[in-house]
Design a protein around this motif. Structure first.
Motif, mmCIF file in Angstrom:
data_model
loop_
_atom_site.group_PDB
_atom_site.id
_atom_site.type_symbol
_atom_site.label_atom_id
_atom_site.label_comp_id
_atom_site.label_asym_id
_atom_site.label_seq_id
_atom_site.Cartn_x
_atom_site.Cartn_y
_atom_site.Cartn_z
ATOM 1 N N ARG A 16 39.684 43.961 54.776
ATOM 2 C CA ARG A 16 38.585 43.521 53.919
ATOM 3 C C ARG A 16 38.462 42.009 53.981
ATOM 4 N N GLU A 17 37.233 41.558 54.198
ATOM 5 C CA GLU A 17 36.969 40.124 54.330
ATOM 6 C C GLU A 17 36.355 39.623 53.026
ATOM 7 N N VAL A 18 37.084 39.785 51.952
ATOM 8 C CA VAL A 18 36.592 39.321 50.661
ATOM 9 C C VAL A 18 37.785 39.071 49.760
ATOM 10 N N LYS A 19 37.708 38.023 48.967
ATOM 11 C CA LYS A 19 38.749 37.729 47.996
ATOM 12 C C LYS A 19 38.312 38.237 46.630
ATOM 13 N N GLU A 20 39.272 38.791 45.916
ATOM 14 C CA GLU A 20 38.966 39.264 44.571
ATOM 15 C C GLU A 20 38.463 38.099 43.722
ATOM 16 N N ARG A 114 25.028 44.243 43.858
ATOM 17 C CA ARG A 114 25.054 42.994 44.631
ATOM 18 C C ARG A 114 24.400 41.858 43.848
ATOM 19 N N LYS A 121 29.029 35.201 39.928
ATOM 20 C CA LYS A 121 29.647 34.076 40.632
ATOM 21 C C LYS A 121 28.987 32.745 40.277
ATOM 22 N N LEU A 145 32.982 44.493 47.084
ATOM 23 C CA LEU A 145 32.541 43.099 47.044
ATOM 24 C C LEU A 145 33.502 42.193 46.286
ATOM 25 N N GLY A 146 34.637 42.759 45.868
ATOM 26 C CA GLY A 146 35.687 41.927 45.294
ATOM 27 C C GLY A 146 35.608 41.714 43.799
ATOM 28 N N ILE A 250 30.845 41.936 59.540
ATOM 29 C CA ILE A 250 31.373 42.516 58.299
ATOM 30 C C ILE A 250 30.496 43.691 57.903
ATOM 31 N N HIS A 252 29.412 46.722 55.206
ATOM 32 C CA HIS A 252 29.337 47.070 53.791
ATOM 33 C C HIS A 252 29.346 48.592 53.659
ATOM 34 N N HIS A 255 32.954 45.750 52.680
ATOM 35 C CA HIS A 255 33.130 44.369 53.129
ATOM 36 C C HIS A 255 34.336 44.248 54.048
#
Length: 567
Positions: A16-20, A114, A121, A145-146, A250, A252, A255
């Motif tokens: 997964r390319e997302v940070k929580e 989304r 954010k 999506l984290g 990436i 979906h 992610h």
């Protein structure tokens, strides 16, 4: 390790390319706060916002609302443009919190999530409205999506099956409490789980044990999979000059990284042959094109993609392009079609009951190969020419096929009669007309078998001539349309969409054209050479819009293929 029917198998997904990310700091109260209404313009959100606007001020004096009319439709063809403008607009309006919705459809629920995460954010707390059927999808999308702790407010039952008065009461009652809690109570944070590395062995066992394990992990489509050992994956990697760890993009909703490695792993599992690897990579690259909008593939109609192959590779890999072209039984057509769904399952993580919320769903579709040889014999260019490629070049086109109509026995004494019979059946396929009314360019696919093409070509029709004929003569009577399509038509007239094709009045006693130009039609030659049946496929609008990618062969392709053929 592969001995005595024991296999050590690797992970079929991607990192997964997302940070929580933590949710925004919640509001201490709603008195005097400014709440934005972010709506996807469906599923009776206007009624819900009306209820919130009436009830919240009774409990929190001075609370203000910025109407959904101020922001535009957050889910649709212009979704990306609307979201891009959102941060600046929220700041300018002094927004303190937001209510987003309504997730009463699968693509819409994902889009709402989304939007909410984008707003969170920015430091603005949100509550996302979904109907109860789509809560699991909303949660899965948020997790991907984290932001797994994203707050929701849930409408009991589906809004379109609930009277307006009851929708209002639901919003003013239990949903209002969820909105208040979501905006004022900080959600608990969660811990991320460790995931395997690229070449890490995740299980060792017999063929049956591997399949049971993969099924329990939801890495299987329910049919037996070929155990993806590192040795088998390496066989696939021989058929590309690219590095195994190369990131293609990436995917979906989870992610995750699409890589050359996990393309190969899922190709093994799907029963593909190693030499199919260049086609598999091109398919994933096509899916990742922004125009395709693969993030919507869990949507309610449960569409399945149509993958169309052009070029010399059709003969080199043994694709069927004649009778029964979309029927199982030909390894290239069948296993590559299965790969598509396997990849969406294991890497994108479109899982039924979670992010894949199709109402009925569909099985994977066999790959369609165009009969380029026949087309060349009558002077017709292949589908790939629409994308600027020459006949014989190896390319793959991926497009959604949500509603499929078969025009059976279109034969007639004249070429005009044949075309008229096809066009009459187009009028029965109403899906793409709804999105056309909404101002979108739709791209229906028309699959013509050689017998039909022969009649047209002998009468002097080129492929371009046929597309123009479809454009000018394929029409639908407005008074035949159902409620949903008519609603879209009325909206389209009000917005001034396609006045040349659908007119400027709401009068229903007339016919309208079905696409915006001749080039909207995607015409393919394939199927039984001796039949007069035609297949018409419509997209679900902007979801799964057609894209094309060139198939990249390794530098030693001919030698590798010769070795395979010798084996």
């Amino acid at each position: 390790m592969e001995a005595s029917n024991v296999y050590s198998v690797v992970w079929p997904s991607g990192q997964r390319e997302v940070k929580e990310a933590a949710a925004a700091k919640r509001l201490e109260g709603l008195e005097g706060k400014v709440i934005a209404e972010l709506w996807s313009w469906t599923f009776k959100g206007d009624i819900m916002f009306e209820a919130f606007e009436a009830e919240l001020p009774k409990r929190y004096p001075g609370v203000k609302f910025i109407s959904w009319r101020e922001f535009g439709e957050i889910h649709g063809a212009n979704e990306r443009e609307v979201l891009a403008a959102l941060p600046e607009k929220l700041k300018a309006l002094g927004v303190d919190g937001a209510i987003t919705g309504v997730g009463g459809g699968a693509s819409g629920a994902a889009a709402d999530v989304r939007t909410s995460i984008l707003v969170e954010k920015l430091g603005i707390p949100t509550v996302t409205i979904v109907t109860e059927t789509f809560l699991t999808q909303g949660q899965a999308t948020a997790r991907g999506l984290g932001m797994p702790n994203l707050p929701f407010a849930v409408h009991p039952g589906h809004t379109l099956l609930t009277p307006d008065e009851q929708v209002y009461r639901n919003a003013a009652g239990p949903m209002l409490e969820e909105v208040i809690r979501g905006l004022t109570e900080q959600p608990a944070e969660s811990e991320a789980e460790r995931e395997p590395e690229q070449r890490e062995v995740v299980f060792t066992g017999t063929f049956e044990e591997v399949n049971r394990y993969f099924y329990r992990q939801q890495w299987s489509d329910g049919l037996p999979v070929v155990p993806p050992t590192e040795e088998k994956v390496e066989e696939f990697l021989r058929f590309t000059d690219r590095e195994a760890g190369e990131v293609l993009g990436i995917v979906h909703p989870d992610h995750r990284k699409a890589t050359i490695w996990n393309v190969a792993v899922n190709g093994v599992m799907s029963g593909c042959r190693p030499e199919y690897m260049p086609v598999l990579m091109a398919i994933v690259e096509a899916m990742l094109e922004p125009e395709f909008q693969h993030e919507h593939l869990g949507h309610s109609p449960g569409m399945e993609e149509l993958i169309i192959v052009n070029g010399r590779i059709i003969q080199e890999l043994g694709f069927n392009c004649t009778q029964g072209v979309l029927r199982p039984g030909f390894q290239a057509n069948t296993s590559i079609g299965r790969f598509w769904r396997m990849y969406l399952r294991n890497v994108a993580r479109f899982l039924p009951h979670e992010a894949d919320k199709s109402c009925f769903g569909d099985s994977f579709r066999m790959v369609l190969a165009e009969n380029e040889a026949y087309g060349a014999s009558v002077g017709w260019e292949p589908l790939s020419s629409d994308w600027g490629y020459q006949a014989g070049e190896n390319v793959v086109t991926v497009t959604s096929c949500t509603e499929k109509t078969q025009a059976i026995q279109v034969g007639a004494d004249t070429s005009e009669g044949v075309l008229e019979n096809i066009e009459k059946r187009m009028a029965d396929n109403n899906l793409f007309i709804e999105f056309f009314f909404r101002g979108m360019r739709t791209r229906p696919i028309v699959i013509l078998p050689p017998a039909v093409v022969e009649i047209l070509a002998k009468a002097g029709y080129s492929r371009s001539d046929v597309k123009r004929h479809f454009y000018e003569h394929a029409r639908v009577r407005l008074d035949r349309l159902g409620t949903a399509a008519l609603t879209r038509f009325y909206q389209g007239i009000e917005q001034g969409n396609w006045p040349e094709q659908i007119g400027r009045t709401k009068e229903l006693d007339r016919e309208v054209q079905m696409v915006s130009s001749p080039d909207d039609f995607q015409v393919v030659i394939s199927g039984d050479p001796g039949r007069d049946h035609v297949l018409i496929c419509a997209q679900n609008g902007f979801m799964g819009y057609p894209v094309c990618r060139k198939i990249q062969l390794p530098h030693n392709w001919d030698a590798l293929l010769a070795q395979v053929n010798d084996d």
